[in-house]
Design a protein around this motif. Structure first.
Motif, short mmCIF file in Angstrom:
data_model
loop_
_atom_site.label_atom_id
_atom_site.label_comp_id
_atom_site.label_asym_id
_atom_site.label_seq_id
_atom_site.Cartn_x
_atom_site.Cartn_y
_atom_site.Cartn_z
N SER A 130 -10.23 23.92 -37.44
CA SER A 130 -11.36 23.30 -37.65
C SER A 130 -11.63 22.21 -36.73
N GLN A 131 -10.46 21.71 -36.39
CA GLN A 131 -10.24 20.27 -35.30
C GLN A 131 -10.80 21.06 -33.83
N LEU A 174 -18.61 19.83 -29.69
CA LEU A 174 -18.82 18.41 -29.21
C LEU A 174 -18.77 18.43 -27.58
N ILE A 175 -17.91 19.47 -27.07
CA ILE A 175 -18.12 19.62 -25.66
C ILE A 175 -19.35 20.35 -25.01
N GLU A 176 -19.71 21.47 -26.00
CA GLU A 176 -20.90 22.11 -25.63
C GLU A 176 -22.14 21.14 -25.82
N ASN A 227 -11.32 13.19 -31.31
CA ASN A 227 -10.92 14.18 -30.16
C ASN A 227 -11.07 13.66 -28.77
N PHE A 228 -11.85 12.58 -28.64
CA PHE A 228 -11.90 11.93 -27.31
C PHE A 228 -11.78 10.60 -27.36
N ASP A 229 -11.04 9.69 -26.54
CA ASP A 229 -11.11 8.20 -26.50
C ASP A 229 -12.35 7.60 -25.94
N LYS A 234 -16.25 8.13 -23.58
CA LYS A 234 -17.29 9.19 -22.87
C LYS A 234 -16.79 9.86 -21.72
N GLU A 235 -16.16 9.01 -20.93
CA GLU A 235 -15.31 9.61 -19.64
C GLU A 235 -14.59 10.77 -19.88
N ASP A 236 -13.67 10.69 -21.00
CA ASP A 236 -13.13 11.74 -21.33
C ASP A 236 -13.55 12.99 -21.70
N LEU A 237 -14.60 12.84 -22.40
CA LEU A 237 -15.61 14.06 -22.99
C LEU A 237 -16.29 14.76 -21.49
N CYS A 238 -16.79 13.85 -20.77
CA CYS A 238 -17.49 14.30 -19.41
C CYS A 238 -16.36 15.01 -18.65
N LEU A 239 -15.05 14.52 -18.55
CA LEU A 239 -14.33 15.20 -17.66
C LEU A 239 -13.95 16.53 -18.33
#
Length: 211
Positions: A12-13, A20-22, A55-57, A59-64
Motif C-alpha cells: 500500500s505504501q 504521488l510521483i506520477e 514518503n518524502f521529506d 518537495k526537493e526529494d519528490l522532484c529528484l
C-alpha cells in the motif's frame, strides 16, 4: 467473482509513493517546479498531505525522484539503442545522435524541470549532494561507453578518461540548457555533441598510444 486482493502495508505504501510521483510529474511538467505545491500534488494523487510527508521529506526529494525516474528511462533507451548497432564507432555515434534528438531534445518539460530543480538546491549542501549522487549513474554510463570504444585490454590514462567523461557530460548539460533557453540552435546541438564525443575518443586513443 474473485475477491479483491488486500494489499500489505508495504504494498500500500509503495502504491501511494508511485501515485504521488506520477502526480508530481504531471504537475511539475505542466506548471513548473516553483508553481507546484505539495498540497497540489497530494490533491492530484487523491492523497492527503500527510501521505506526502510519509514518503518524502520535502518537495526537493519528490522532484529528484521524478527526475531520477526520467533519467533512468532515458539511459535504458540509450543502452538499448547502442546494443542494437553493429558495434562500430560510426553506428554507435549515429545511435547516440538519434537518441539525443528524439529522447532528450524533444523533452523540454523535463529539461526545464531539471534546470529549475538544480537552481533551487544549489545553495543547500544536503540537497545538492543528493542531486550529485543521482547524477552518478549518468557519469558511470558515460565512462563505460567511452571505455568500450577502446581496444580490449589496452591501458589508458585514467586522468584523460575522467576528463573525457566530464567533458562530454558538461557539454551535454550546456547544450540542454542552451536548447530550452533557445541560446543554442537546435539543428547545431547534435552536431556539437557528437563532435565533442569524437574529440575525446581521439584523446583517449592518444593516451592509449602513449601508455
Amino acid at each position: 467473482m474473485a475477491a479483491r486482493k488486500v494489499l500489505t502495508r508495504a504494498e500500500s505504501q509503495a502504491l501511494t509513493r508511485e501515485e504521488l510521483i506520477e502526480a508530481a510529474e504531471r504537475l511539475f511538467y505542466a506548471n513548473g517546479y516553483h508553481a507546484t505545491s505539495l498540497a497540489a500534488i497530494a490533491a492530484e494523487a487523491g492523497r492527503t498531505i500527510g501521505a506526502v510527508y510519509s514518503n518524502f521529506d520535502a518537495k526537493e526529494d519528490l522532484c529528484l525522484e521524478v527526475l531520477r525516474g526520467w533519467g533512468s528511462k532515458k539511459l535504458s533507451r540509450l543502452a538499448t539503442a547502442i546494443a542494437s548497432t553493429d558495434g562500430s564507432v560510426e553506428e554507435r555515434l549515429a545511435a547516440i545522435a538519434h537518441w539525443w534528438d528524439t529522447q532528450l531534445m524533444s523533452e523540454d518539460a523535463a529539461l526545464i524541470l531539471a534546470a529549475e530543480y538544480g537552481i533551487s538546491v544549489v545553495r543547500d549542501p544536503e540537497q545538492r549532494a543528493a542531486a550529485v549522487a543521482a547524477c552518478e549513474r549518468f557519469v558511470e554510463t558515460g565512462r563505460v561507453l567511452l571505455v568500450e570504444h577502446l581496444p580490449e585490454g589496452t591501458a589508458h590514462s585514467q586522468e584523460v578518461l575522467e576528463d573525457a567523461v566530464y567533458g562530454v557530460l558538461g557539454t551535454a548539460v550546456g547544450l540542454a540548457v542552451g536548447h530550452v533557453t533557445e541560446l543554442t540552435p537546435s539543428e547545431r546541438s547534435t552536431t556539437i555533441l557528437i563532435a565533442t564525443v569524437e574529440f575525446w575518443l581521439r584523446r583517449l586513443g592518444e593516451s592509449v598510444s602513449a601508455s
